[in-house]
Design a protein around this motif. Sequence first.
Motif, PDB file in Angstrom:
ATOM      1  N   SER A  98       2.078  -0.608   7.199  1.00 15.25           N
ATOM      2  CA  SER A  98       1.404   0.099   6.108  1.00 15.25           C
ATOM      3  C   SER A  98       2.378   0.983   5.342  1.00 15.25           C
ATOM      4  O   SER A  98       2.329   1.064   4.112  1.00 15.25           O
ATOM      5  CB  SER A  98       0.253   0.943   6.660  1.00 15.25           C
ATOM      6  OG  SER A  98      -0.761   0.128   7.190  1.00 15.25           O
ATOM      7  N   PHE A 100       5.580   0.467   5.019  1.00 16.34           N
ATOM      8  CA  PHE A 100       6.418  -0.416   4.214  1.00 16.34           C
ATOM      9  C   PHE A 100       5.667  -0.909   2.981  1.00 16.34           C
ATOM     10  O   PHE A 100       6.243  -1.057   1.901  1.00 16.34           O
ATOM     11  CB  PHE A 100       6.892  -1.611   5.046  1.00 16.34           C
ATOM     12  CG  PHE A 100       7.782  -1.234   6.201  1.00 16.34           C
ATOM     13  CD1 PHE A 100       8.637  -0.157   6.127  1.00 16.34           C
ATOM     14  CD2 PHE A 100       7.751  -1.968   7.378  1.00 16.34           C
ATOM     15  CE1 PHE A 100       9.461   0.188   7.190  1.00 16.34           C
ATOM     16  CE2 PHE A 100       8.568  -1.632   8.441  1.00 16.34           C
ATOM     17  CZ  PHE A 100       9.421  -0.552   8.352  1.00 16.34           C
ATOM     18  N   ASP A 101       4.375  -1.184   3.155  1.00 14.31           N
ATOM     19  CA  ASP A 101       3.572  -1.654   2.014  1.00 14.31           C
ATOM     20  C   ASP A 101       3.415  -0.560   0.957  1.00 14.31           C
ATOM     21  O   ASP A 101       3.498  -0.815  -0.246  1.00 14.31           O
ATOM     22  CB  ASP A 101       2.183  -2.104   2.493  1.00 14.31           C
ATOM     23  CG  ASP A 101       2.218  -3.444   3.207  1.00 14.31           C
ATOM     24  OD1 ASP A 101       3.239  -4.152   3.081  1.00 14.31           O
ATOM     25  OD2 ASP A 101       1.239  -3.774   3.904  1.00 14.31           O
ATOM     26  N   LYS A 104       6.884   0.049  -1.134  1.00 12.25           N
ATOM     27  CA  LYS A 104       7.603  -1.212  -1.264  1.00 12.25           C
ATOM     28  C   LYS A 104       8.397  -1.318  -2.561  1.00 12.25           C
ATOM     29  O   LYS A 104       9.155  -2.261  -2.745  1.00 12.25           O
ATOM     30  CB  LYS A 104       6.626  -2.382  -1.147  1.00 12.25           C
ATOM     31  CG  LYS A 104       5.539  -2.415  -2.208  1.00 12.25           C
ATOM     32  CD  LYS A 104       4.528  -3.505  -1.888  1.00 12.25           C
ATOM     33  CE  LYS A 104       3.359  -3.467  -2.855  1.00 12.25           C
ATOM     34  NZ  LYS A 104       2.311  -4.431  -2.490  1.00 12.25           N
ATOM     35  N   ASN A 105       8.226  -0.363  -3.469  1.00  5.89           N
ATOM     36  CA  ASN A 105       8.926  -0.445  -4.761  1.00  5.89           C
ATOM     37  C   ASN A 105      10.103   0.523  -4.826  1.00  5.89           C
ATOM     38  O   ASN A 105      10.326   1.186  -5.827  1.00  5.89           O
ATOM     39  CB  ASN A 105       7.948  -0.160  -5.903  1.00  5.89           C
ATOM     40  CG  ASN A 105       6.829  -1.182  -5.967  1.00  5.89           C
ATOM     41  OD1 ASN A 105       7.075  -2.372  -5.822  1.00  5.89           O
ATOM     42  ND2 ASN A 105       5.604  -0.707  -6.159  1.00  5.89           N
ATOM     43  N   SER A 115      17.091  -0.890   3.013  1.00  2.00           N
ATOM     44  CA  SER A 115      16.954  -1.710   4.206  1.00  2.00           C
ATOM     45  C   SER A 115      17.558  -1.008   5.421  1.00  2.00           C
ATOM     46  O   SER A 115      16.966  -0.986   6.510  1.00  2.00           O
ATOM     47  CB  SER A 115      17.624  -3.069   3.990  1.00  2.00           C
ATOM     48  OG  SER A 115      17.456  -3.892   5.114  1.00  2.00           O
ATOM     49  N   TRP A 118      15.290   1.930   6.564  1.00  2.00           N
ATOM     50  CA  TRP A 118      14.158   1.531   7.405  1.00  2.00           C
ATOM     51  C   TRP A 118      14.627   1.143   8.800  1.00  2.00           C
ATOM     52  O   TRP A 118      13.949   1.414   9.796  1.00  2.00           O
ATOM     53  CB  TRP A 118      13.399   0.379   6.761  1.00  2.00           C
ATOM     54  CG  TRP A 118      12.550   0.744   5.580  1.00  2.00           C
ATOM     55  CD1 TRP A 118      12.532   0.132   4.358  1.00  2.00           C
ATOM     56  CD2 TRP A 118      11.559   1.785   5.501  1.00  2.00           C
ATOM     57  NE1 TRP A 118      11.613   0.741   3.533  1.00  2.00           N
ATOM     58  CE2 TRP A 118      10.997   1.751   4.201  1.00  2.00           C
ATOM     59  CE3 TRP A 118      11.107   2.755   6.401  1.00  2.00           C
ATOM     60  CZ2 TRP A 118      10.006   2.639   3.785  1.00  2.00           C
ATOM     61  CZ3 TRP A 118      10.115   3.643   5.994  1.00  2.00           C
ATOM     62  CH2 TRP A 118       9.574   3.587   4.691  1.00  2.00           C
ATOM     63  N   GLN A 159      11.342   7.535  -4.528  1.00  4.11           N
ATOM     64  CA  GLN A 159      10.381   6.797  -5.330  1.00  4.11           C
ATOM     65  C   GLN A 159       9.781   7.628  -6.461  1.00  4.11           C
ATOM     66  O   GLN A 159       9.539   7.114  -7.543  1.00  4.11           O
ATOM     67  CB  GLN A 159       9.250   6.265  -4.432  1.00  4.11           C
ATOM     68  CG  GLN A 159       8.248   5.384  -5.189  1.00  4.11           C
ATOM     69  CD  GLN A 159       7.536   4.407  -4.266  1.00  4.11           C
ATOM     70  OE1 GLN A 159       8.118   3.846  -3.348  1.00  4.11           O
ATOM     71  NE2 GLN A 159       6.256   4.190  -4.513  1.00  4.11           N
ATOM     72  N   ASN A 297       9.007  -8.150   7.860  1.00  6.68           N
ATOM     73  CA  ASN A 297       7.847  -7.964   6.993  1.00  6.68           C
ATOM     74  C   ASN A 297       8.132  -6.965   5.890  1.00  6.68           C
ATOM     75  O   ASN A 297       7.627  -7.079   4.780  1.00  6.68           O
ATOM     76  CB  ASN A 297       6.646  -7.515   7.815  1.00  6.68           C
ATOM     77  CG  ASN A 297       5.879  -8.672   8.420  1.00  6.68           C
ATOM     78  OD1 ASN A 297       4.971  -9.213   7.820  1.00  6.68           O
ATOM     79  ND2 ASN A 297       6.296  -9.084   9.616  1.00  6.68           N
ATOM     80  N   GLU A 298       8.972  -5.981   6.185  1.00  5.43           N
ATOM     81  CA  GLU A 298       9.325  -4.973   5.170  1.00  5.43           C
ATOM     82  C   GLU A 298      10.086  -5.606   4.027  1.00  5.43           C
ATOM     83  O   GLU A 298       9.960  -5.187   2.873  1.00  5.43           O
ATOM     84  CB  GLU A 298      10.176  -3.882   5.843  1.00  5.43           C
ATOM     85  CG  GLU A 298      10.832  -2.899   4.903  1.00  5.43           C
ATOM     86  CD  GLU A 298      12.303  -3.205   4.665  1.00  5.43           C
ATOM     87  OE1 GLU A 298      12.725  -3.098   3.506  1.00  5.43           O
ATOM     88  OE2 GLU A 298      13.007  -3.544   5.615  1.00  5.43           O
ATOM     89  N   GLN A 299      10.847  -6.669   4.318  1.00  5.68           N
ATOM     90  CA  GLN A 299      11.659  -7.286   3.271  1.00  5.68           C
ATOM     91  C   GLN A 299      10.890  -8.329   2.472  1.00  5.68           C
ATOM     92  O   GLN A 299      11.401  -8.847   1.484  1.00  5.68           O
ATOM     93  CB  GLN A 299      12.883  -7.945   3.932  1.00  5.68           C
ATOM     94  CG  GLN A 299      13.803  -6.929   4.602  1.00  5.68           C
ATOM     95  CD  GLN A 299      14.998  -7.582   5.255  1.00  5.68           C
ATOM     96  OE1 GLN A 299      15.592  -8.512   4.721  1.00  5.68           O
ATOM     97  NE2 GLN A 299      15.374  -7.118   6.419  1.00  5.68           N
ATOM     98  N   GLN A 300       9.668  -8.642   2.861  1.00 10.49           N
ATOM     99  CA  GLN A 300       8.905  -9.664   2.149  1.00 10.49           C
ATOM    100  C   GLN A 300       8.356  -9.136   0.832  1.00 10.49           C
ATOM    101  O   GLN A 300       8.093  -7.970   0.700  1.00 10.49           O
ATOM    102  CB  GLN A 300       7.746 -10.153   3.036  1.00 10.49           C
ATOM    103  CG  GLN A 300       8.243 -10.961   4.225  1.00 10.49           C
ATOM    104  CD  GLN A 300       7.095 -11.408   5.133  1.00 10.49           C
ATOM    105  OE1 GLN A 300       5.919 -11.181   4.845  1.00 10.49           O
ATOM    106  NE2 GLN A 300       7.435 -12.021   6.244  1.00 10.49           N
TER     107      GLN A 300
END
Length: 300
Positions: A98, A100-101, A104-105, A115, A118, A159, A297-300
């Motif tokens: 969550s 990471f989601d 994500k920007n 990367s 994280w 961010q 998943n973080e990199q997707q």
Amino acid sequence: MTKVNNPDPGRIKRITESIIGLPTLPTVVSKMIELVDNPKTSAASLARLISTDQALTARILKLANSAYYGFPREISTVNMAIVVLGFNTVKDMGLSLSVFDVFKNLENTPLFDISRFWEHSIACGVASRMLARNYRSRFAGEAFVAGLLHDIGKVILNQYFHTEFIQIMNRTSSGMTLDEAEKEVIGTSHSRIGAWLAEKWNLPRIISETILNHHTPWESKQDPVFVAIVSIANYLCHISGIGNSGRATVSIPDPRIWEIFQRENIPVDEPDIGSLQSEFLVEFDKSETFVSFIHDNEQQ
């Protein structure tokens, strides 16, 4: 370089919360944390909650069916996945994904690789969980989350205050400490901003307290030992070269950290760093599947 006016922390908080607006934690994950922290929760009730989120369900089933767990037949239900993985692994993965989601920007800067940041955060979660199991078992369930989120304020700065964040990082590359640079540019710290986010997400107070004081655990009002554990975990990750938090230099632990352990008669002191590092590297290697899964998943 342009001089930035120093707003007071109160103003930064108002900007962060009301003008920019910090993101909220997904409702399912918030409820999942509450359920896992309740000793009366059953696997069936947790599974019912998770099953309302298709993406989270798919990720949990994927992890449970990974080669690491080696289950002899396919795990097709969330209930069985919870039995295989354990409550805290499910919680840790749900919150990690969550986070990471939500963030994500993010933009890389020459001095801040997302990367690797994280990777450092996940490793700190693993180290914190290991140390808490050894020395503060009653909070072991919160330790991974506290370690994962200890530097989340840097992500918020990157961010939502990207221009200021670049100025902060540039100052650190010129010899200024991160704490000095943050105070000069924005008038507050990544630790305080991260603690505000934890409060907004209604995470356990021990987590927001740890984020706020992870550089100064002796100032913790709730549990200095737990906060000191996350501080040592952070240091172990730095000296092991796993990921990068964005700090140009790493300071050795303040002597006051060891005094915290001594006051509680906990057998940890500065000469133990070598053995703690060895234990951490073994733990990190054992956690490689979990770490790789959420990192991928973080990199997707």
